[in-house]
Design a protein around this motif. Structure first.
Motif, PDB file in Angstrom:
ATOM      1  N   ARG A 138       0.857  -1.188   0.000  1.00  0.00           N
ATOM      2  CA  ARG A 138       0.000   0.000   0.000  1.00  0.00           C
ATOM      3  C   ARG A 138       0.895   1.240   0.000  1.00  0.00           C
ATOM      4  NH1 ARG A 138      -1.414  -2.618   4.742  1.00  0.00           N
ATOM      5  NH2 ARG A 138      -3.636  -2.680   4.266  1.00  0.00           N
ATOM      6  N   TYR A 139       0.572   2.189  -0.852  1.00  0.00           N
ATOM      7  CA  TYR A 139       1.293   3.463  -0.916  1.00  0.00           C
ATOM      8  C   TYR A 139       2.805   3.279  -1.027  1.00  0.00           C
ATOM      9  CZ  TYR A 139      -3.259   5.222   0.546  1.00  0.00           C
ATOM     10  OH  TYR A 139      -4.601   5.498   0.621  1.00  0.00           O
ATOM     11  N   LEU A 140       3.225   2.435  -1.960  1.00  0.00           N
ATOM     12  CA  LEU A 140       4.657   2.231  -2.160  1.00  0.00           C
ATOM     13  C   LEU A 140       5.311   3.541  -2.609  1.00  0.00           C
ATOM     14  CD1 LEU A 140       4.543  -1.217  -3.993  1.00  0.00           C
ATOM     15  CD2 LEU A 140       5.171  -0.802  -1.602  1.00  0.00           C
ATOM     16  N   GLU A 141       6.483   3.824  -2.059  1.00  0.00           N
ATOM     17  CA  GLU A 141       7.121   5.111  -2.308  1.00  0.00           C
ATOM     18  C   GLU A 141       7.934   5.138  -3.600  1.00  0.00           C
ATOM     19  OE1 GLU A 141       6.752   7.931  -0.831  1.00  0.00           O
ATOM     20  OE2 GLU A 141       5.375   7.155   0.690  1.00  0.00           O
ATOM     21  N   ASP A 142       8.551   4.016  -3.957  1.00  0.00           N
ATOM     22  CA  ASP A 142       9.466   4.055  -5.093  1.00  0.00           C
ATOM     23  C   ASP A 142       9.587   2.675  -5.723  1.00  0.00           C
ATOM     24  OD1 ASP A 142      11.111   2.616  -3.312  1.00  0.00           O
ATOM     25  OD2 ASP A 142      12.150   4.427  -2.673  1.00  0.00           O
ATOM     26  N   HIS A 143      10.412   2.596  -6.758  1.00  0.00           N
ATOM     27  CA  HIS A 143      10.548   1.342  -7.496  1.00  0.00           C
ATOM     28  C   HIS A 143      11.256   0.273  -6.679  1.00  0.00           C
ATOM     29  CE1 HIS A 143       9.986   3.302 -11.728  1.00  0.00           C
ATOM     30  NE2 HIS A 143       8.940   3.453 -10.928  1.00  0.00           N
ATOM     31  N   ARG A 144      12.157   0.654  -5.818  1.00  0.00           N
ATOM     32  CA  ARG A 144      12.813  -0.335  -4.962  1.00  0.00           C
ATOM     33  C   ARG A 144      11.789  -1.016  -4.063  1.00  0.00           C
ATOM     34  NH1 ARG A 144      17.945   0.751  -0.838  1.00  0.00           N
ATOM     35  NH2 ARG A 144      18.109  -1.406  -0.089  1.00  0.00           N
ATOM     36  N   ALA A 145      10.884  -0.250  -3.503  1.00  0.00           N
ATOM     37  CA  ALA A 145       9.831  -0.832  -2.670  1.00  0.00           C
ATOM     38  C   ALA A 145       8.921  -1.723  -3.509  1.00  0.00           C
ATOM     39  CB  ALA A 145       9.030   0.272  -1.991  1.00  0.00           C
ATOM     40  N   ALA A 146       8.646  -1.310  -4.733  1.00  0.00           N
ATOM     41  CA  ALA A 146       7.797  -2.120  -5.614  1.00  0.00           C
ATOM     42  C   ALA A 146       8.441  -3.467  -5.922  1.00  0.00           C
ATOM     43  CB  ALA A 146       7.513  -1.352  -6.901  1.00  0.00           C
ATOM     44  N   ALA A 147       9.753  -3.452  -6.150  1.00  0.00           N
ATOM     45  CA  ALA A 147      10.458  -4.706  -6.442  1.00  0.00           C
ATOM     46  C   ALA A 147      10.325  -5.695  -5.287  1.00  0.00           C
ATOM     47  CB  ALA A 147      11.923  -4.426  -6.737  1.00  0.00           C
ATOM     48  N   GLY A 148      10.239  -5.193  -4.075  1.00  0.00           N
ATOM     49  CA  GLY A 148      10.186  -6.057  -2.906  1.00  0.00           C
ATOM     50  C   GLY A 148       8.869  -6.767  -2.685  1.00  0.00           C
ATOM     51  N   VAL A 149       7.830  -6.428  -3.445  1.00  0.00           N
ATOM     52  CA  VAL A 149       6.525  -7.073  -3.235  1.00  0.00           C
ATOM     53  C   VAL A 149       6.166  -8.031  -4.368  1.00  0.00           C
ATOM     54  CG1 VAL A 149       5.754  -5.060  -1.937  1.00  0.00           C
ATOM     55  CG2 VAL A 149       5.071  -5.312  -4.341  1.00  0.00           C
TER      56      VAL A 149
END
Length: 283
Positions: A138-149
């Motif tokens: 929810r409310y991912l801040e950036d692409h690095r956070a997106a990669a982690g899910v």
């Protein structure tokens, strides 16, 4: 790792396929390849168990292959995500990702029959890369956070009834939501085995004729931006699937080409993710 589900509809069992193609049973460890399993998935640990001989060999020869994810909570669609497809559809390049939802009842296996819906006149194919979510987002801040899910990737055919999509009030969900309209698979390839999701070729054939031949490098919004962006508008949960758009070559963009009809055969291949094949039937 390559994860798949084999067996009759509603009674599939989870299997993992090693590098040499040997299949191993997961049913002793997991009820299914679903959100609960994906939320705890550690591909490296699973690979070590396979290498150590801790999983029994599975005989899957001749068995039906189901969708690699059981009962996705939701299927999130991204529309007009390739410039050439937007052009053939006569649509402007979107400033932000176009999002629609498909119900989980659309999901079937990669070789299952696709049904032309009752009243359908313009049933179309769309070869797509699909993202499988493995962590709540929810409310991912950036692409690095997106990669982690991201748990991994698979192939999708985002089947669409164009008459329902464009001629019945302009609501995309109507054209995207019929039963069997999201064949997935054959495998869920874990994220660690896909070196770059933006360098995958996609190809689709109808009755042996090559219709689509594109690359994820041509996406307007790349995989990580799609995940980040979608998380700003909805909670993404383990087991959710995002279909990321299709390149040019759909029937809609080929004037004079007949739309799909019962008996037609659609085949899709994506680099490293395998190949699908569906025969069209009628609801």
């Amino acid at each position: 790792m390559k994860l798949l589900r084999v067996g009759p509809p509603g009674a599939e069992r989870p299997v993992v396929q090693g590098q040499d193609g040997t299949a191993y049973e997961l049913s002793g460890r997991a009820r299914d390849i679903d959100g609960a399993f994906l939320a705890e998935l550690d591909p490296q640990a699973l690979a070590r168990d396979v290498a150590a001989g801790l999983l029994p060999v599975a005989d899957i020869a001749g068995q039906r292959v189901g969708a690699p994810v059981a009962r996705p909570g939701k299927v999130v669609g991204i529309g007009l995500n390739y410039r050439d497809h937007a052009a053939e559809a006569g649509a402007p390049i979107p400033d932000e990702p176009v999002i629609f939802l498909k119900p989980s009842s659309t999901v079937v296996g990669p070789y299952d029959e696709v049904l032309v819906p009752r009243g359908g006149e313009k049933t179309d194919y769309e070869a797509e890369l699909a993202i499988v979510i493995g962590r709540t987002a929810r409310y991912l801040e950036d692409h690095r956070a997106a990669a982690g899910v991201i748990a991994g990737y698979t192939i999708a055919n985002d089947v669409t009834e164009r008459a329902f999509q464009f001629e019945r009030g302009g609501q995309w969900d109507k054209g995207k939501s019929a039963e069997t309209f999201t064949p997935l698979g054959p495998w869920l390839v874990t994220e660690d085995e896909v070196a770059d999701p933006q360098r995958l070729s996609l190809r689709l054939w109808v009755n042996g004729e090559l219709r689509q031949n594109g690359s994820t490098a041509e996406m307007i919004f790349p995989v990580l931006e799609i995940v980040r962006y979608a998380s700003r508008f909805m909670v993404l949960e383990p087991g959710d699937v995002i279909v990321t758009g299709t390149p040019a070559g759909v029937t809609l963009g080929r004037p004079g080409t007949p739309f799909l009809a019962p008996g037609d055969i659609v085949e899709i291949e994506v680099d490293g993710l395998g190949r699908q094949r569906q025969v069209l039937g009628k609801a």
